[in-house]
Scaffold this active site. Structure first.
Site, mmCIF file in Angstrom:
data_model
loop_
_atom_site.group_PDB
_atom_site.id
_atom_site.type_symbol
_atom_site.label_atom_id
_atom_site.label_comp_id
_atom_site.label_asym_id
_atom_site.label_seq_id
_atom_site.Cartn_x
_atom_site.Cartn_y
_atom_site.Cartn_z
ATOM 1 N N THR A 1 0.841 -1.186 0.000
ATOM 2 C CA THR A 1 0.000 0.000 0.000
ATOM 3 C C THR A 1 0.881 1.244 0.000
ATOM 4 O OG1 THR A 1 -1.901 1.053 1.092
ATOM 5 C CG2 THR A 1 -0.149 0.188 2.511
ATOM 6 N N GLU A 2 0.322 2.367 -0.460
ATOM 7 C CA GLU A 2 1.030 3.662 -0.467
ATOM 8 C C GLU A 2 2.329 3.617 -1.258
ATOM 9 O OE1 GLU A 2 -0.343 6.390 0.701
ATOM 10 O OE2 GLU A 2 -2.087 5.267 1.417
ATOM 11 N N LYS B 1 -11.845 2.155 -9.947
ATOM 12 C CA LYS B 1 -11.407 1.722 -8.613
ATOM 13 C C LYS B 1 -12.671 1.339 -7.858
ATOM 14 C CE LYS B 1 -8.615 3.100 -4.607
ATOM 15 N NZ LYS B 1 -7.526 2.121 -4.777
ATOM 16 N N LYS C 1 0.273 3.471 -6.623
ATOM 17 C CA LYS C 1 -0.500 2.687 -7.590
ATOM 18 C C LYS C 1 -1.452 3.567 -8.400
ATOM 19 C CE LYS C 1 -3.364 -0.324 -5.756
ATOM 20 N NZ LYS C 1 -2.861 0.197 -4.470
ATOM 21 N N THR C 2 -2.203 4.411 -7.701
ATOM 22 C CA THR C 2 -3.135 5.311 -8.401
ATOM 23 C C THR C 2 -2.383 6.326 -9.250
ATOM 24 O OG1 THR C 2 -4.788 5.081 -6.665
ATOM 25 C CG2 THR C 2 -4.972 7.002 -8.094
ATOM 26 N N ASP D 1 -8.180 8.866 -4.658
ATOM 27 C CA ASP D 1 -7.622 8.063 -5.742
ATOM 28 C C ASP D 1 -8.615 7.922 -6.892
ATOM 29 O OD1 ASP D 1 -5.371 7.748 -4.215
ATOM 30 O OD2 ASP D 1 -5.820 5.708 -3.588
ATOM 31 N N GLU E 1 -8.154 -0.706 -10.893
ATOM 32 C CA GLU E 1 -7.201 -0.652 -9.787
ATOM 33 C C GLU E 1 -7.734 -1.395 -8.577
ATOM 34 O OE1 GLU E 1 -5.251 2.513 -6.683
ATOM 35 O OE2 GLU E 1 -5.947 3.279 -8.620
ATOM 36 N N GLY E 2 -6.877 -2.218 -7.984
ATOM 37 C CA GLY E 2 -7.226 -2.881 -6.740
ATOM 38 C C GLY E 2 -6.988 -1.958 -5.559
ATOM 39 N N ALA E 3 -6.770 -2.563 -4.390
ATOM 40 C CA ALA E 3 -6.452 -1.795 -3.182
ATOM 41 C C ALA E 3 -5.269 -2.467 -2.511
ATOM 42 C CB ALA E 3 -7.649 -1.742 -2.238
ATOM 43 N N SER F 1 -11.541 2.639 0.551
ATOM 44 C CA SER F 1 -11.749 3.186 1.892
ATOM 45 C C SER F 1 -11.032 4.530 1.963
ATOM 46 C CB SER F 1 -11.246 2.198 2.947
ATOM 47 O OG SER F 1 -9.916 1.818 2.687
#
Length: 256
Positions: free
Chosen positions: A25-26, A51, A29-30, A68, A131-133, A55
């Site tokens: 994460t972070e 997306k 990606k976006t 995002d 896009e996933g998370a 959250s």
């Protein structure tokens, strides 16, 4: 950067689509997904970024929205309604499956897949990025992960590698997991997360040697631009090439 695409293209009935995941994460990606959409858009192609689950959302005049998803929406051409881009959204800045459980919402791969397929069928675009998370194995519920969504959609995967300590291990393990799940890797992008990273050139050389996928680009640190998501994505686009054969196709379109 390779001179041509070596991955198998994923042609939907309306264009090319790919699933975007990250080593963690972070890691941008976006940002990278938006930059790829910007490159396609600026080269004359139609685009959409999806997306479906997010959250860490906030309230504005349109209701609950995610930063995002707004960044992806800014690169969609023709424009796409926010609800189509991000139908499942939650305020807490926590893992999506936990946020959904707290909100009493059931996240199911089959339902999310159906939404994405409807959107790709009704909005004909040259390039669609889903896009996933977080990373590849982030849960959607107690039984399903975001990787299961990519598997059901049968999309090639773009891996965003955040350049920092530990990224080589994370990138190699993620790529191995994607391939074990039976999906093609359309390419990976290296995204600098800091202005100065010790032995960054050595890390990138190791990634190039060990990742069995085309490198779609290396994006430098752009901290000064990140307050303007659209400008940052357009600037980053110049460091990238499009996946799945779209680079040569976009050159042809832009010349018309």
């Amino acid at each position: 950067m390779p001179s041509q695409d070596i991955s198998r293209p994923s042609f939907t009935s309306h264009g090319i689509a790919a699933f975007v995941t990250g080593t963690d994460t972070e890691i941008g990606k976006t940002f990278i997904a938006s930059a790829l959409l910007a490159r396609a858009r600026m080269r004359g192609l139609t685009t959409q970024g999806l997306k479906p689950v997010a959250s860490d959302c906030f309230e504005n005049h349109d209701g609950l929205v995610n930063v995002d998803a707004l960044s992806l929406q800014a690169q969609c051409t023709p424009p796409v309604d926010y609800e189509a881009i991000n139908p499942w959204r939650f305020a807490p800045a926590i893992a999506p499956h936990i946020a959904a459980r707290q909100a009493g919402v059931a996240l199911e791969v089959s339902v999310i897949e159906a939404h994405i397929r409807r959107q790709m069928a009704t909005a004909s675009r040259d390039l669609t990025l889903v896009e996933g998370a977080g990373g590849w194995r982030v849960p959607l519920n107690d039984e399903e992960d975001f990787s299961d969504l990519a598997i059901q959609l049968e999309l090639p995967v773009i891996l965003v590698v955040g350049l920092r300590l530990g990224c080589i291990n994370h990138a190699r393990l993620t790529l191995e997991a994607i391939e074990r799940d039976g999906l093609e890797v359309a390419g990976y992008v290296i995204n600098h997360l800091e202005a100065d990273i010790e032995v960054s050139e050595d890390n990138m050389a190791t990634l190039s040697r060990t990742l069995r996928a085309p490198c779609l680009g290396v994006v430098p640190w752009m901290h000064d631009d990140l307050s303007d998501c659209r400008h940052a994505a357009e600037r980053a686009a110049s460091y990238l090439q499009l996946p799945c054969g779209l680079e040569s196709r976009s050159e042809h379109v832009s010349e018309d």
